[in-house]
Design a protein around this motif. Structure first.
Motif, PDB file in Angstrom:
ATOM      1  N   LYS A   1       0.805  -1.221   0.000  1.00  0.00           N
ATOM      2  CA  LYS A   1       0.000   0.000   0.000  1.00  0.00           C
ATOM      3  C   LYS A   1       0.838   1.270   0.000  1.00  0.00           C
ATOM      4  O   LYS A   1       0.324   2.335  -0.275  1.00  0.00           O
ATOM      5  N   GLY A   2       2.129   1.206   0.352  1.00  0.00           N
ATOM      6  CA  GLY A   2       2.965   2.394   0.338  1.00  0.00           C
ATOM      7  C   GLY A   2       3.931   2.431   1.501  1.00  0.00           C
ATOM      8  O   GLY A   2       4.228   1.409   2.105  1.00  0.00           O
TER       9      GLY A   2
ATOM     10  N   LEU B   1       1.719   6.333  -1.616  1.00  0.00           N
ATOM     11  CA  LEU B   1       0.642   5.355  -1.641  1.00  0.00           C
ATOM     12  C   LEU B   1       0.532   4.794  -3.044  1.00  0.00           C
ATOM     13  O   LEU B   1       0.785   5.501  -4.023  1.00  0.00           O
TER      14      LEU B   1
ATOM     15  N   GLU C   1      -1.117   3.899  -6.429  1.00  0.00           N
ATOM     16  CA  GLU C   1      -2.233   4.452  -7.175  1.00  0.00           C
ATOM     17  C   GLU C   1      -3.330   3.411  -7.255  1.00  0.00           C
ATOM     18  O   GLU C   1      -3.074   2.220  -7.345  1.00  0.00           O
ATOM     19  N   GLY C   2      -4.556   3.881  -7.233  1.00  0.00           N
ATOM     20  CA  GLY C   2      -5.689   2.964  -7.299  1.00  0.00           C
ATOM     21  C   GLY C   2      -6.247   2.862  -8.696  1.00  0.00           C
ATOM     22  O   GLY C   2      -6.123   3.772  -9.504  1.00  0.00           O
TER      23      GLY C   2
ATOM     24  N   VAL D   1      -5.378   7.900  -5.134  1.00  0.00           N
ATOM     25  CA  VAL D   1      -4.654   6.720  -4.663  1.00  0.00           C
ATOM     26  C   VAL D   1      -5.597   5.836  -3.854  1.00  0.00           C
ATOM     27  O   VAL D   1      -6.756   6.181  -3.633  1.00  0.00           O
ATOM     28  N   ASN D   2      -5.063   4.714  -3.396  1.00  0.00           N
ATOM     29  CA  ASN D   2      -5.775   3.818  -2.494  1.00  0.00           C
ATOM     30  C   ASN D   2      -7.127   3.394  -3.065  1.00  0.00           C
ATOM     31  O   ASN D   2      -8.158   3.479  -2.404  1.00  0.00           O
TER      32      ASN D   2
ATOM     33  N   LYS E   1     -10.057   5.808  -2.764  1.00  0.00           N
ATOM     34  CA  LYS E   1     -10.525   6.191  -1.441  1.00  0.00           C
ATOM     35  C   LYS E   1      -9.756   7.368  -0.848  1.00  0.00           C
ATOM     36  O   LYS E   1     -10.109   7.865   0.211  1.00  0.00           O
ATOM     37  N   GLU E   2      -8.697   7.797  -1.539  1.00  0.00           N
ATOM     38  CA  GLU E   2      -7.889   8.895  -1.027  1.00  0.00           C
ATOM     39  C   GLU E   2      -7.360   9.724  -2.185  1.00  0.00           C
ATOM     40  O   GLU E   2      -7.059   9.212  -3.257  1.00  0.00           O
TER      41      GLU E   2
ATOM     42  N   ASN F   1      -4.427  15.838   2.098  1.00  0.00           N
ATOM     43  CA  ASN F   1      -5.141  14.730   1.474  1.00  0.00           C
ATOM     44  C   ASN F   1      -6.629  14.793   1.793  1.00  0.00           C
ATOM     45  O   ASN F   1      -7.067  15.523   2.675  1.00  0.00           O
TER      46      ASN F   1
ATOM     47  N   GLN G   1      -9.849  11.907   2.296  1.00  0.00           N
ATOM     48  CA  GLN G   1     -10.121  10.482   2.490  1.00  0.00           C
ATOM     49  C   GLN G   1     -11.614  10.250   2.617  1.00  0.00           C
ATOM     50  O   GLN G   1     -12.332  11.078   3.138  1.00  0.00           O
TER      51      GLN G   1
END
Length: 175
Positions: free
Chosen positions: A42-43, A60, A62-63, A152-153, A156-157, A172, A174
């Motif tokens: 996850k980072g 983090l 990237e999603g 990212v995530n 979700k972020e 950020n 979230q």
């Protein structure tokens, strides 16, 4: 973002690296004392504590998801801080609603050199296919704030940096 560190870091282990050299992505050599906390795929988070300087950072993954959410409205909690030249320290705490169609709404608390503003926000955003984008958010009664961001995530972020001249603000959002 790609990074390398001599040695292996897995799971939730902490790697403490004494003086370098460390070569960053641009080929610049840095000597320093850095602690890195890796949280797996996850980072990671880091802190550099050289004499006269303290730097923190994180990365983090990237999603695959985006903030567009296929036209679905999404609500984020935002936390940004930094400074504005000629104003002083600033901090933003906001509830940000992205409508899935490029519009922003919500409410925010803004501290500008100690003066507190609690106001609604409006604005717009655009997102690119590579999960980067830009946003313009206008707190009622204040000037518009411009940001670049990366999602990212798994969507979700969102990591943001303000791009207005004379600002040093990042943070950020979230879900």
């Amino acid at each position: 973002m790609t990074g390398t560190v001599t040695g292996n870091v897995f799971g939730c282990e902490e790697l403490h690296r004494e003086r370098g050299p460390f070569t960053d992505q641009d080929g610049e050599s840095e000597d320093g004392q850095t602690s890195v906390l890796d949280n797996g795929t996850k980072g990671w988070q880091s802190i550099q504590t050289d004499t006269g300087r303290v730097n923190t950072g994180f990365a983090l993954a990237e999603g695959a998801a985006s903030v567009r959410g296929n036209g679905k409205k999404q609500t984020f909690a935002a936390n940004l801080s930094g400074s504005v030249i000629g104003v002083g320290p600033v901090a933003y705490g906001e509830q940000v609603i992205l409508d899935g169609k490029g519009n922003v709404s919500g409410n925010g608390t803004f501290s500008l050199d100690g003066a507190i503003y609690i106001v609604p926000i409006t604005g717009t955003y655009t997102e690119n296919a590579d999960c980067t984008g830009s946003a313009q958010i206008t707190p009622q009664g204040l000037s518009a704030l411009n940001f670049n961001f990366v999602v990212v995530n798994a969507g979700k972020e969102i990591l943001l940096v303000e791009t207005d001249t004379g600002t040093i603000v990042s943070g950020n959002m979230q879900q």
